[in-house]
Design an enzyme around this catalytic site. Sequence first.
Site, mmCIF file in Angstrom:
data_model
loop_
_atom_site.group_PDB
_atom_site.id
_atom_site.type_symbol
_atom_site.label_atom_id
_atom_site.label_comp_id
_atom_site.label_asym_id
_atom_site.label_seq_id
_atom_site.Cartn_x
_atom_site.Cartn_y
_atom_site.Cartn_z
ATOM 1 C CG ASP A 198 37.068 50.258 46.149
ATOM 2 O OD1 ASP A 198 37.285 51.144 45.595
ATOM 3 O OD2 ASP A 198 37.327 49.852 46.971
ATOM 4 C CD GLN A 201 38.624 47.593 39.272
ATOM 5 O OE1 GLN A 201 38.449 47.710 38.610
ATOM 6 N NE2 GLN A 201 39.795 47.246 39.824
ATOM 7 C CB CYS A 368 43.249 42.430 46.897
ATOM 8 S SG CYS A 368 44.908 42.833 46.325
HETATM 9 N N1 PMP Z 1 39.830 49.034 45.475
HETATM 10 C C1 PMP Z 1 39.245 47.433 44.255
HETATM 11 C C2 PMP Z 1 37.826 47.181 44.102
HETATM 12 C C3 PMP Z 1 40.077 47.777 43.605
HETATM 13 O O1 PMP Z 1 39.735 46.690 42.395
HETATM 14 C C4 PMP Z 1 41.273 48.065 43.698
HETATM 15 C C5 PMP Z 1 43.187 47.456 42.557
HETATM 16 N N2 PMP Z 1 43.080 45.922 42.495
HETATM 17 C C6 PMP Z 1 41.750 48.712 45.111
HETATM 18 C C7 PMP Z 1 40.910 48.871 45.587
HETATM 19 C C8 PMP Z 1 43.020 48.923 45.605
HETATM 20 O O2 PMP Z 1 43.695 50.049 44.386
HETATM 21 P P1 PMP Z 1 45.572 50.823 44.399
HETATM 22 O O3 PMP Z 1 45.677 49.502 44.374
HETATM 23 O O4 PMP Z 1 45.571 51.421 43.660
HETATM 24 O O5 PMP Z 1 44.962 51.126 45.725
#
Ligand code: PMP
Length: 407
Positions: A198, A201, A368
């Site tokens: 992922d 960041q 989240c």
């Molecule tokens: N993974 C990470 C590490 C994130 O920081 C985020 C966004 N806060 C996401 C996934 C999800 O990204 P998005 O809402 O743009 O799909």
Amino acid sequence: MNIQAIRQDFPILNRQINGKPLIYFDNAATSQKPYSVIDAITNYYQYHNGNIHRAIHTLSSEATELFEKSREKISKFINAKSPNEIIFTRGTTEAINLVAYSLGCDTLGSDDEVLISLMEHHSNIVPWEIIAKCRGFTVKYGHVNKDGTLDYQDFMSKITKKTKICCLSHVSNVTGVINDVKCIAKVAHDNGALMLIDGAQSVPHMKVDVQDLNVDFLAFSGHKMLGPTGVGVLYGKKEALQKMTPFQGGGEMIKDVSFSADHCVVSWNELPWKFEAGTPDIAGVIGLGAAIDYLVALGMDNVFNHEKDLTQYATECLKKCRDITLYGPTDLSQKCGILPFCLRGFSSHETAALFNEYGIALRSGYHCAQPLHQILNLPSSARASFYIYNTKAEIDRFIEIIEELNS
Ligand code: PMP
């Protein structure tokens, strides 16, 4: 980098919030956009708007060319072997869901395991849990140390011949911890597993080279890297993508749909269109291309070093403040520009509301990432996160306010 010149490119930075100049420290949630990105989107709608790939008229050809040019820029930016390995999605969340659904529904069964870490954003946990319920595979979790770093020994020990894919954030959105994904990918591959990272960041803040890291999938979002919302990327190695069944069906992703006797025969389009059903966010993709141009012109090493410098400066200043607790590793060489903290006597939401009075945008809550907050023993945290347009003067103002609150 000339930060004052960079700031001139971002019209929103001229805003006042509650009568004070905006200090935007919520970059891990979403970044601000330069004129060049805003103009690329406007320009597309003003002069080139047409649906892509489907018509032979001039507007459609121009739109297709601009759209596919963005794919090439992104491919180069992360050093993919080919633009065909770049799939446009709505963001990181959809990119991870694509892998979870395509791979999970197709190939994972009751003898298989998926390995994730406990520091993940919910978007790298929940899709796997949903598919695991349908398909009966097991989701295992690698532990995280009290300082927010990955427990490598635990994670590695859980990679076995049963593991089909390891899923790990490259950089934590709570602590800014950078994970050694290259080393984990090697162990995953030695055991026959795939590796998904992922990069929500990491890609906006550092040079990410998918061939050097040797990962099978990388997910990231355009809106965190100067681009518009609603567009993101799944990079996938050709060999992995070719084996997968599409996540969504519809127009554009098929080569042929025909009726023979009483049944429908469908064959998939070539990569990457096989995974891009329906009309995509054309303007968004073009805007993301302009964002990549902006970052390339700055140089990703310069971006990374600027944020590192700000993080070091802010950490040193905050350590001297009373009534503030910082979370995450003390070794700053392992982290990006994200600072989680708690202010004694204030909940994280109260902290963010208070700073908002002074024009400072911070994040509050559990970002989240509830499992990680459980490990850190926190109901929630406040978070400051930096990007290319932030300055030490803004950090000084932030510290001044904390000191005023303490006095
Ligand atoms: N993974 C990470 C590490 C994130 O920081 C985020 C966004 N806060 C996401 C996934 C999800 O990204 P998005 O809402 O743009 O799909």
